[in-house]
Design an enzyme around this catalytic site. Structure first.
Site, short mmCIF file in Angstrom:
data_model
loop_
_atom_site.label_atom_id
_atom_site.label_comp_id
_atom_site.label_asym_id
_atom_site.label_seq_id
_atom_site.Cartn_x
_atom_site.Cartn_y
_atom_site.Cartn_z
N SER A 279 32.73 39.20 128.44
CA SER A 279 33.74 38.28 128.95
C SER A 279 33.35 37.84 130.35
CB SER A 279 35.11 38.96 128.95
OG SER A 279 35.63 39.03 130.26
N LYS A 280 33.91 36.70 130.77
CA LYS A 280 33.50 36.18 132.08
C LYS A 280 33.96 37.09 133.21
CE LYS A 280 37.28 32.86 132.29
NZ LYS A 280 37.64 31.88 131.31
N ARG A 281 34.82 38.04 132.90
CA ARG A 281 35.24 38.99 133.92
C ARG A 281 34.33 40.22 134.00
NH1 ARG A 281 39.51 36.39 132.14
NH2 ARG A 281 39.33 37.47 130.17
N ASP A 282 33.48 40.40 133.00
CA ASP A 282 32.61 41.59 133.01
C ASP A 282 31.55 41.48 134.11
OD1 ASP A 282 33.88 42.75 130.89
OD2 ASP A 282 32.53 41.91 129.38
N SER A 285 28.15 39.16 134.05
CA SER A 285 28.29 37.98 133.19
C SER A 285 28.16 36.67 133.95
CB SER A 285 29.62 38.01 132.45
OG SER A 285 30.67 37.80 133.36
#
Ligand code: GLU
Ligand code: ZN
Length: 515
Positions: A279-282, A285
């Site tokens: 996810s873009k929060r990981d 990433s």
């Protein structure tokens, strides 16, 4: 890059090209500029770029910025700069122009309104006056009755009187596409034939009641108007593809676009930790992290290429020119790919080793400058010292920012030099005082200040003289002169640092021991 293999090598590509000449290929990268590019976005951009370059076609950069609240001019600049940093150049789009512009969707609103008017006039789309409560109620009822719960077509055939009544109630309609009542089948270039059944494809919303045109409208409309031939994008968008195909067909019927439905290839999911979709929060990433850590664009792209594709079974490291030459969308693996940060770093490290030393030095300068180790424009002497140091560290670094830890000790003025407290506490203890004293003595008496002479002198004094193991002999010397437990090779480092500065540091380190 316009080089491509001779046309003859495309003989067996008819399944991909479908009758097009290779150079008629038109692909697109359509980011929403929200100030973040993820590795997944970049993988899509890369595969489209490699596809376009392989066939000698065009890559269109289209900015999907209709949502004004999420897309800022700064975010757009960030997106363009990121793509430039990566070296993923585009043939049409912002700052480049082209015959199919404008390439910002925010500047195409009139076009969408016009297309919707034509779809409505041709009865390929219709106004739907259902309220959210009504939709929810009927969906719930359908679910309870075990039926499909998509839009039920309630407003497909309203009489003028019904429309009149809704309008008088003050209702504002959305616009829905009239979906065909038959299965939609297409051959995905990665996944093969895929069929969607009509009961799963309800008439969907193209335009909100407030007039706002939605992604499922503007994306295919622009693909049609920009005569995109191939759509290569993430698997997450696969459910929208049958709807988009229905829209293309409707557009073709009313004479909008090339009339050809593009071919699709859906790239595999990228999985992160715990086998969950990245996810873009990981962490790991977002592109920004890689730029800051000093990945080489060619290293990062090489790794991202491996998320679904490979150049050969026994080969991980390749250049972008090699990727362009070899890229075949049919060889992309449909299975989810795992993002492995360690492998990403290792591939980057391989590209670091491949750089010529002078270029390597050049690329470290901004990182050393940002950390205050060097000025942005180093002096001739500083450049010479850097050039001499690079061969010592190039094999030991995975990213360019590591140059700061590796090389700061050479450039830092002596009055600012300090030993890392942790390294000092672990290494500058016990016998270290005697080691440093013997080293200082041996080195101060040395005639010739060369790597070989330094090594010889230290071995004689510490290993033979004091009877120490190499680790115990050289560890304290390393910490004394570099301030760290890990440094470039020791004897070379001493040579580069020079006699005077080296002796001074050995003495300073003895001072640390005293208390
Ligand atoms: N703007 C969309 C996105 O960034 C484009 C998706 C597509 O390739 O169709 O997800
Ligand atoms: Zn309705």
């Amino acid at each position: 890059m316009t080089d491509r293999p001779a046309a003859a090598s495309f003989d067996d590509d008819s399944g991909v090209l479908g009758g097009l000449e290779p150079n008629q290929v038109r692909v697109r990268f359509p980011p929403s500029p929200t100030g973040l590019l993820t590795v997944g976005n970049i993988r899509s951009a890369l595969f489209n770029w490699a596809f376009a370059r392989h066939y000698g076609g065009k890559l269109v950069l289209r900015i999907e910025d209709t949502d004004a609240s999420r897309n800022t001019p700064e975010a757009l600049q960030y997106t363009l700069e990121s793509l430039r940093w990566l070296g993923l150049n585009w043939d049409e789009g912002p700052e480049v122009g082209g015959e199919y512009g404008p390439y910002l969707q925010s500047e195409r609103m009139d076009t969408y309104a016009d297309v919707v008017a034509k779809l409505l006039a041709a009865a390929r789309a219709y106004h739907c006056y259902c309220s959210q409560e009504e939709l929810d109620q009927r969906r719930e009822a359908a679910r309870t009755a075990g039926q499909h719960s998509g839009y039920d077509g309630h407003c497909r055939a309203l009489t003028p009187e019904q429309v009149q009544a809704y309008v008088e109630e003050g209702r504002r309609p959305v616009v829905r596409l009239r979906m065909p009542d038959r299965p939609i089948t297409f051959t995905d270039l990665v996944r093969g034939e895929i069929t969607f059944l009509p009961e799963n494809l309800g008439d969907y919303v193209l335009v909100r009641a407030n007039g706002y045109p939605l992604y499922p409208l503007v994306n295919p409309v622009d693909d049609a108007l920009m005569e995109i031939t191939h759509v290569l994008r993430g698997e997450d968008l696969l459910p929208s593809t049958p709807r988009q195909i229905a829209l293309y067909e409707a557009l073709a019927e009313i004479g909008i676009g090339s009339g050809r439905t593009p071919r699709f290839g859906h790239l595999p999911f990228v999985m992160g930790e715990g086998n969950k979709k990245l996810s873009k929060r990981d962490p790991g990433s977002g592109l920004g992290e890689y730029m800051e850590r000093g990945f080489l664009p060619e290293g990062l792209l090489n790794y991202l290429a491996l998320l679904g594709w490979s150049i050969a079974d026994d080969r991980d490291v390749f250049t972008m020119a090699e990727m362009i030459e070899a890229f075949d969308i049919r060889k992309v693996n449909a299975n989810a790919a795992r993002f492995d940060p360690k492998k990403c770093e290792a591939i980057n490290a391989s590209h670091m080793r491949l750089l010529p030393a002078d270029e390597f030095a050049e690329r470290t300068v901004p990182f050393l400058a940002k950390a205050g180790v060097l000025p942005a424009e180093p002096t001739t002497e500083q450049r010479a010292l850097l050039a001499a140091a690079i061969p010592l560290v190039q094999e030991r670094m995975n990213t360019l920012s590591e140059s700061v830890d590796m090389l700061a000790f050479l450039f830092v003025p002596d009055e600012d030099f300090s030993v890392d407290p942790d390294a000092g506490a672990k290494v500058l203890t016990g016998d270290a005082g005697a080691v440093l004293e013997a080293a200082e003595k041996a080195l101060s008496e040395l005639g010739e200040w060369t790597t070989e002479a330094i090594e010889q002198a230290l071995r004689t004094a510490l290993i033979e003289g004091l009877g120490l193991k190499p680790k115990n002999a050289f560890g304290p010397v390393r910490v004394a002169i570099s301030g760290r437990r890990i440094s470039p090779p020791l004897f070379e480092s001493l040579e580069l640092l020079g006699r005077e500065r080296s002796l001074h540091r050995l003495e300073q380190a003895r001072g640390l021991l005293a208390d």
